[in-house]
Design a protein around this motif. Structure first.
Motif, short mmCIF file in Angstrom:
data_model
loop_
_atom_site.label_atom_id
_atom_site.label_comp_id
_atom_site.label_asym_id
_atom_site.label_seq_id
_atom_site.Cartn_x
_atom_site.Cartn_y
_atom_site.Cartn_z
N GLY A 1 0.80 -1.21 0.00
CA GLY A 1 0.00 0.00 0.00
C GLY A 1 0.84 1.26 0.00
N GLU A 2 0.18 2.36 0.38
CA GLU A 2 0.80 3.67 0.35
C GLU A 2 1.79 3.85 1.51
OE1 GLU A 2 0.44 6.12 -1.92
OE2 GLU A 2 -0.71 4.65 -3.10
N PRO A 3 2.85 4.66 1.30
CA PRO A 3 3.77 4.96 2.40
C PRO A 3 3.03 5.68 3.53
CG PRO A 3 4.72 5.60 0.29
CD PRO A 3 3.28 5.27 0.02
N VAL A 4 3.58 5.52 4.74
CA VAL A 4 2.96 6.10 5.92
C VAL A 4 3.84 7.22 6.44
CG1 VAL A 4 2.24 5.68 8.30
CG2 VAL A 4 1.81 3.96 6.53
N ALA A 5 3.23 8.39 6.71
CA ALA A 5 3.96 9.53 7.27
C ALA A 5 3.86 9.52 8.78
CB ALA A 5 3.40 10.84 6.71
N LEU A 6 5.02 9.54 9.46
CA LEU A 6 5.05 9.59 10.91
C LEU A 6 5.16 11.03 11.38
CD1 LEU A 6 7.52 6.72 11.90
CD2 LEU A 6 5.02 6.64 11.86
N ASP A 7 4.60 11.30 12.55
CA ASP A 7 4.82 12.59 13.18
C ASP A 7 6.32 12.74 13.44
OD1 ASP A 7 5.12 14.24 15.89
OD2 ASP A 7 3.30 14.91 14.85
N TRP A 8 6.84 13.94 13.21
CA TRP A 8 8.29 14.16 13.32
C TRP A 8 8.83 13.76 14.69
CZ3 TRP A 8 12.16 14.24 10.30
CH2 TRP A 8 13.38 14.82 10.66
N THR A 9 8.05 13.98 15.73
CA THR A 9 8.50 13.66 17.09
C THR A 9 8.63 12.16 17.31
OG1 THR A 9 6.23 13.71 17.92
CG2 THR A 9 7.49 15.76 18.03
N ARG A 10 8.03 11.36 16.44
CA ARG A 10 8.10 9.90 16.58
C ARG A 10 9.26 9.30 15.80
NH1 ARG A 10 2.46 7.24 15.29
NH2 ARG A 10 3.69 5.40 15.93
N GLU A 11 9.94 10.12 15.01
CA GLU A 11 11.10 9.61 14.29
C GLU A 11 12.23 9.32 15.28
OE1 GLU A 11 11.25 8.76 11.29
OE2 GLU A 11 9.66 9.84 10.23
N SER A 12 13.04 8.33 14.97
CA SER A 12 14.13 7.95 15.87
C SER A 12 15.17 9.06 15.95
CB SER A 12 14.79 6.66 15.39
OG SER A 12 15.53 6.90 14.20
N PHE A 13 15.93 9.05 17.03
CA PHE A 13 16.99 10.05 17.21
C PHE A 13 18.01 9.93 16.10
CE2 PHE A 13 20.96 11.60 19.15
CZ PHE A 13 20.55 12.86 19.53
N GLY A 14 18.34 8.69 15.70
CA GLY A 14 19.31 8.49 14.64
C GLY A 14 18.83 9.04 13.31
N THR A 15 17.54 8.85 12.99
CA THR A 15 16.98 9.37 11.74
C THR A 15 17.02 10.89 11.74
OG1 THR A 15 15.53 7.46 11.43
CG2 THR A 15 14.90 9.51 10.33
N ARG A 16 16.64 11.50 12.85
CA ARG A 16 16.63 12.96 12.93
C ARG A 16 18.05 13.53 12.87
NH1 ARG A 16 12.19 15.10 17.25
NH2 ARG A 16 13.10 17.03 16.46
N SER A 17 18.99 12.82 13.46
CA SER A 17 20.38 13.28 13.42
C SER A 17 20.93 13.22 12.00
CB SER A 17 21.24 12.43 14.36
OG SER A 17 20.84 12.60 15.70
N TRP A 18 20.61 12.13 11.29
CA TRP A 18 21.07 11.99 9.90
C TRP A 18 20.43 13.07 9.03
CZ3 TRP A 18 24.69 10.38 6.94
CH2 TRP A 18 24.48 10.08 5.59
N PHE A 19 19.14 13.30 9.21
CA PHE A 19 18.43 14.33 8.44
C PHE A 19 19.05 15.71 8.71
CE2 PHE A 19 15.15 17.59 8.09
CZ PHE A 19 14.63 17.34 6.82
#
Length: 421
Positions: A264-282
């Motif tokens: 199905g379609e990709p799912v958008a997560l609330d930014w606060t639910r993204e992992s610390f590692g993902t946010r650091s990389w971004f």
């Protein structure tokens, strides 16, 4: 491009230390790029240097020193005052260092191929010395030399520099001449001042992350940058297929990362639910791509602090790959991660001349030296040898030492309590 940086009497860097992007004599490196100077000679220059060392060994102070030199050049004229004094941090473990000047010097090459050497010495209330040399034909040209110990503080050789008398007369004792000149758009010195403005950007992955997230979000709004950022998010194997940015007037920019579900379609997560590692990389992507686009020198303290070692290695590869790093950007990073010394399937991510180590001497001062000085074998596993302490730059600690020390302390305390009872 930056060739060399020198510093002395700044935090733990008591004695003069040098960090060099130029490969040591005799080292052939596929990582180095060839820079043609204005005199027609070619010079090999590394795009990446990594600084490794134990906790409190001073590796972060090398990054801080480079950033402090930039701050001085950018702000000495407008922000340094006689009331507050000159901001500096001399070596604190030797009382004599408080009365000695702090020294900075950088060798760099501008877009026209001319190599420049610029440096200065600072005390608490004044600029003790300042100098600027050029090498347009391979030989040194002294553009100006400042020394407060002389009766005539400023000396200008020949007639190369415009407005010499005005600069000497209007440069305050507690400001840099280079900053003073750029404040009036001096035609010859402003490009040199601009080099410092555009280089030596200092970022720490765990600090100011919100600001860097906002900066990366702004990059997402540009089509070319959006494609590159999304590609870097995808190749990081985070399960992200798309990034959507939105900027509303008077509000902090927002972003949504769309995660593939396999169905199905990709799912958008609330930014606060993204992992610390993902946010650091971004948050890292905006500054990294901007440095690559502008050909800037980027300083990253503790590259591996909030990134998986594979992500940290990818940042290094971006700067090491000529087809990506087309503007000769450079990276200086500090790290604890020995995995950045070797590749998982053998080989080396960095050459010995790109690996710098920090150690404290008996007096608490930092010693900075390249791994090439230790002369590791061509087939030597750098990670294993580094962890074994063969190169220095690691804590002098045997396995279990901390636990044994705690048990001994507990035993002594129990014995004292028994004696008192």
């Amino acid at each position: 491009m930056l060739l060399r940086f020198r510093v002395a009497n700044m935090r733990s860097l008591r004695d003069e230390q040098e960090l060099s992007f130029v490969p040591p004599p005799g080292e052939e490196s596929g990582a180095a790029s060839t820079l043609t100077l204005s005199d027609g000679k070619d010079l090999a220059v590394f795009p990446v240097l990594g600084i490794f060392g134990g906790n409190a060994s001073g590796k972060s102070n090398v990054i801080a020193a480079m950033s402090k030199m930039r701050d001085a050049v950018v702000s000495s004229y407008g922000e340094w005052t006689s009331y507050d004094g000159i901001p500096r941090e001399p070596f604190a473990l030797d009382p004599k260092c408080a009365a000695e000047s702090t020294f900075y010097e950088a060798d760099f090459v501008l877009d026209d191929g001319v190599r420049w050497t610029y440096g200065f010495e600072l005390s608490d209330r004044r600029v003790d010395a300042e100098w600027l040399h050029a090498y347009p034909h391979g030989r040194r040209q002294v553009w100006f030399d400042r020394d407060v110990s002389r009766e005539r503080v400023f000396e200008f050789r020949g007639d190369r520099l415009q407005d010499r008398a005005l600069l000497a007369r209007t440069t305050r004792s507690n400001a840099l001449l280079l900053t003073r000149a750029a404040n009036d758009n001096h035609p010859q010195l402003t490009p040199l001042h601009r080099w410092f403005v555009d280089n030596l950007w200092d970022i720490t992955p765990e600090a100011e992350r919100l600001q860097r997230e906002a900066f990366t979000i702004e990059q997402l709004l540009e089509e070319e940058n959006r494609e590159r950022i999304e590609e870097l998010l995808r190749v990081a194997d985070l399960g992200i297929s798309e990034a959507r940015a939105e900027v509303r007037s008077g509000q902090r920019p927002t972003v949504q990362l769309l995660h593939s579900t396999g169905e199905g379609e990709p799912v958008a997560l609330d930014w606060t639910r993204e992992s610390f590692g993902t946010r650091s990389w971004f948050a890292m992507l905006g500054p990294v791509l901007t440095a690559l686009d502008r050909g800037a020198v980027l300083l990253i303290d503790e590259l591996d602090a909030s990134l998986h070692p594979k992500f940290a290695a990818e940042v290094v590869r971006l700067f090491q790959t000529p087809s990506v790093n087309t503007h000769r950007a450079q990276l200086v990073f500090t790290s604890h991660a020995p995995s950045l010394l070797s590749l998982p399937r053998g080989g080396r991510l960095l050459d010995p001349g790109q690996i710098w180590l920090t150690e404290k001497d008996a007096g608490g001062g930092t010693e900075l030296y390249p791994l090439a000085d230790v002369e590791p074998g061509e087939e030597e596993d750098l990670t294993d040898s580094y962890l074994a302490g063969a190169f220095g730059g690691v804590p002098r600690m045997t396995p279990g030492k901390i636990g044994r020390s705690l048990r001994l302390k507990d035993a002594l305390r129990d014995a004292e309590e028994a004696d008192e009872s």
